[in-house]
Design a protein around this motif. Structure first.
Motif, PDB file in Angstrom:
ATOM      1  N   UNK A  88      37.491  53.802  12.517  1.00 45.39           N
ATOM      2  CA  UNK A  88      37.945  54.395  13.626  1.00 45.39           C
ATOM      3  C   UNK A  88      38.925  53.354  14.325  1.00 45.39           C
ATOM      4  N   UNK A  89      38.578  51.903  14.062  1.00 45.08           N
ATOM      5  CA  UNK A  89      39.376  50.922  14.606  1.00 45.08           C
ATOM      6  C   UNK A  89      40.811  50.743  13.984  1.00 45.08           C
ATOM      7  N   UNK A  90      41.083  51.561  12.931  1.00 48.28           N
ATOM      8  CA  UNK A  90      42.389  51.322  12.293  1.00 48.28           C
ATOM      9  C   UNK A  90      43.399  51.675  13.263  1.00 48.28           C
ATOM     10  N   UNK A  91      44.475  50.955  13.475  1.00 48.23           N
ATOM     11  CA  UNK A  91      45.439  51.168  14.496  1.00 48.23           C
ATOM     12  C   UNK A  91      46.347  49.895  14.399  1.00 48.23           C
ATOM     13  N   UNK A  92      47.455  49.970  15.157  1.00 49.92           N
ATOM     14  CA  UNK A  92      48.374  48.576  15.377  1.00 49.92           C
ATOM     15  C   UNK A  92      48.008  48.165  16.935  1.00 49.92           C
ATOM     16  N   UNK A  93      47.662  47.016  16.890  1.00 51.71           N
ATOM     17  CA  UNK A  93      46.890  46.246  17.856  1.00 51.71           C
ATOM     18  C   UNK A  93      48.235  45.549  18.519  1.00 51.71           C
ATOM     19  N   UNK A  94      48.252  45.885  19.927  1.00 49.47           N
ATOM     20  CA  UNK A  94      49.340  45.069  20.707  1.00 49.47           C
ATOM     21  C   UNK A  94      48.678  44.421  21.722  1.00 49.47           C
ATOM     22  N   UNK A  95      49.207  43.207  22.213  1.00 51.51           N
ATOM     23  CA  UNK A  95      48.839  42.510  23.462  1.00 51.51           C
ATOM     24  C   UNK A  95      49.928  42.665  24.607  1.00 51.51           C
ATOM     25  N   UNK A  96      49.399  42.942  25.639  1.00 50.08           N
ATOM     26  CA  UNK A  96      50.286  42.929  26.850  1.00 50.08           C
ATOM     27  C   UNK A  96      49.902  41.892  27.931  1.00 50.08           C
ATOM     28  N   UNK A  97      50.848  41.706  28.685  1.00 49.01           N
ATOM     29  CA  UNK A  97      50.651  40.744  29.802  1.00 49.01           C
ATOM     30  C   UNK A  97      51.119  41.359  31.220  1.00 49.01           C
ATOM     31  N   UNK A  98      50.533  41.125  32.176  1.00 49.11           N
ATOM     32  CA  UNK A  98      50.861  41.500  33.614  1.00 49.11           C
ATOM     33  C   UNK A  98      50.425  40.587  34.482  1.00 49.11           C
ATOM     34  N   UNK A  99      51.296  40.483  35.904  1.00 49.28           N
ATOM     35  CA  UNK A  99      50.950  39.726  36.872  1.00 49.28           C
ATOM     36  C   UNK A  99      49.760  40.198  38.008  1.00 49.28           C
ATOM     37  N   UNK A 100      49.913  41.832  37.714  1.00 48.71           N
ATOM     38  CA  UNK A 100      48.885  42.406  38.397  1.00 48.71           C
ATOM     39  C   UNK A 100      47.660  42.241  38.250  1.00 48.71           C
ATOM     40  N   UNK A 101      46.994  42.086  39.270  1.00 46.29           N
ATOM     41  CA  UNK A 101      45.309  41.978  39.283  1.00 46.29           C
ATOM     42  C   UNK A 101      44.482  42.961  40.318  1.00 46.29           C
ATOM     43  N   UNK A 102      43.757  43.784  39.339  1.00 45.78           N
ATOM     44  CA  UNK A 102      43.136  44.904  40.193  1.00 45.78           C
ATOM     45  C   UNK A 102      41.628  44.728  39.799  1.00 45.78           C
ATOM     46  N   UNK A 103      40.821  45.600  40.679  1.00 54.04           N
ATOM     47  CA  UNK A 103      39.491  45.464  40.635  1.00 54.04           C
ATOM     48  C   UNK A 103      39.208  46.602  39.376  1.00 54.04           C
ATOM     49  N   UNK A 104      38.639  46.065  38.454  1.00 49.64           N
ATOM     50  CA  UNK A 104      38.045  47.276  37.366  1.00 49.64           C
ATOM     51  C   UNK A 104      39.244  46.931  35.810  1.00 49.64           C
ATOM     52  N   UNK A 105      38.717  47.687  34.939  1.00 51.97           N
ATOM     53  CA  UNK A 105      39.642  47.631  33.736  1.00 51.97           C
ATOM     54  C   UNK A 105      40.970  48.082  33.995  1.00 51.97           C
ATOM     55  N   UNK A 106      42.064  47.280  33.385  1.00 52.32           N
ATOM     56  CA  UNK A 106      43.378  47.726  33.371  1.00 52.32           C
ATOM     57  C   UNK A 106      43.690  48.211  32.185  1.00 52.32           C
ATOM     58  N   UNK A 107      43.412  49.374  32.046  1.00 52.91           N
ATOM     59  CA  UNK A 107      43.481  50.037  30.781  1.00 52.91           C
ATOM     60  C   UNK A 107      45.119  51.026  30.785  1.00 52.91           C
ATOM     61  N   UNK A 108      45.785  51.004  31.878  1.00 53.06           N
ATOM     62  CA  UNK A 108      47.183  51.803  31.810  1.00 53.06           C
ATOM     63  C   UNK A 108      48.074  50.898  31.365  1.00 53.06           C
ATOM     64  N   UNK A 109      49.024  51.383  30.219  1.00 51.59           N
ATOM     65  CA  UNK A 109      49.973  50.682  29.789  1.00 51.59           C
ATOM     66  C   UNK A 109      50.926  50.384  30.848  1.00 51.59           C
ATOM     67  N   UNK A 110      51.140  51.499  31.757  1.00 48.83           N
ATOM     68  CA  UNK A 110      52.122  51.151  32.813  1.00 48.83           C
ATOM     69  C   UNK A 110      51.868  49.905  33.670  1.00 48.83           C
ATOM     70  N   UNK A 111      50.578  49.384  33.760  1.00 49.33           N
ATOM     71  CA  UNK A 111      50.144  48.101  34.405  1.00 49.33           C
ATOM     72  C   UNK A 111      50.924  47.077  33.966  1.00 49.33           C
ATOM     73  N   UNK A 112      51.190  46.908  32.555  1.00 51.51           N
ATOM     74  CA  UNK A 112      51.690  45.879  31.759  1.00 51.51           C
ATOM     75  C   UNK A 112      53.183  45.664  31.617  1.00 51.51           C
TER      76      UNK A 112
END
Length: 125
Positions: A88-112
């Protein structure tokens, strides 16, 4: 800002890979770097992320205990150590970067704001 993801490959179930995300054109310490993955026919999902300045980490439930994210500030690089890989780990893996810092997991692609080109991880016997 440029992100270069690398380290993907073909691995058997139970195997390991280490992905790298090399960042340039930014002040590394100002950013949160996240790893996401996208399997065929599915939406991109957050896997793990790290605040470069604080070292705060979040992990998706599906990878807790198996994946470890880390950073090397001297190399402007974030790593994702992936152990006990599953089909189930098979996928294309991407890294993203953002200057936003929020409490908790930043799992939304829109945050990056910035994304690397992706690296393929295939878990197959």
């Amino acid at each position: 800002v440029q992100l270069q993801a690398s380290g993907g490959g073909l691995v058997q179930p139970g195997g390991s890979l280490r992905l790298s995300c090399a960042a340039s054109g930014l002040t590394f310490v100002d950013y949160v770097i996240g790893w996401f993955r996208q399997a065929p026919g599915k939406e991109r999902e957050g896997v793990s992320g790290i605040s470069i300045s604080t070292g705060n980490i979040w992990n998706a439930d599906s990878v807790k205990g198996r994946f470890t994210i880390s950073r090397d500030n001297a190399k402007n690089t974030v790593y994702l150590q992936m152990n006990s890989l599953q089909f189930e780990d098979t996928a294309v893996y991407y890294c993203g970067a953002t200057q936003r810092h929020v409490l908790g997991p930043m799992t939304r692609t829109d945050d990056y704001a910035y994304w690397g080109q992706g690296t393929q991880v295939t878990v197959s016997s």
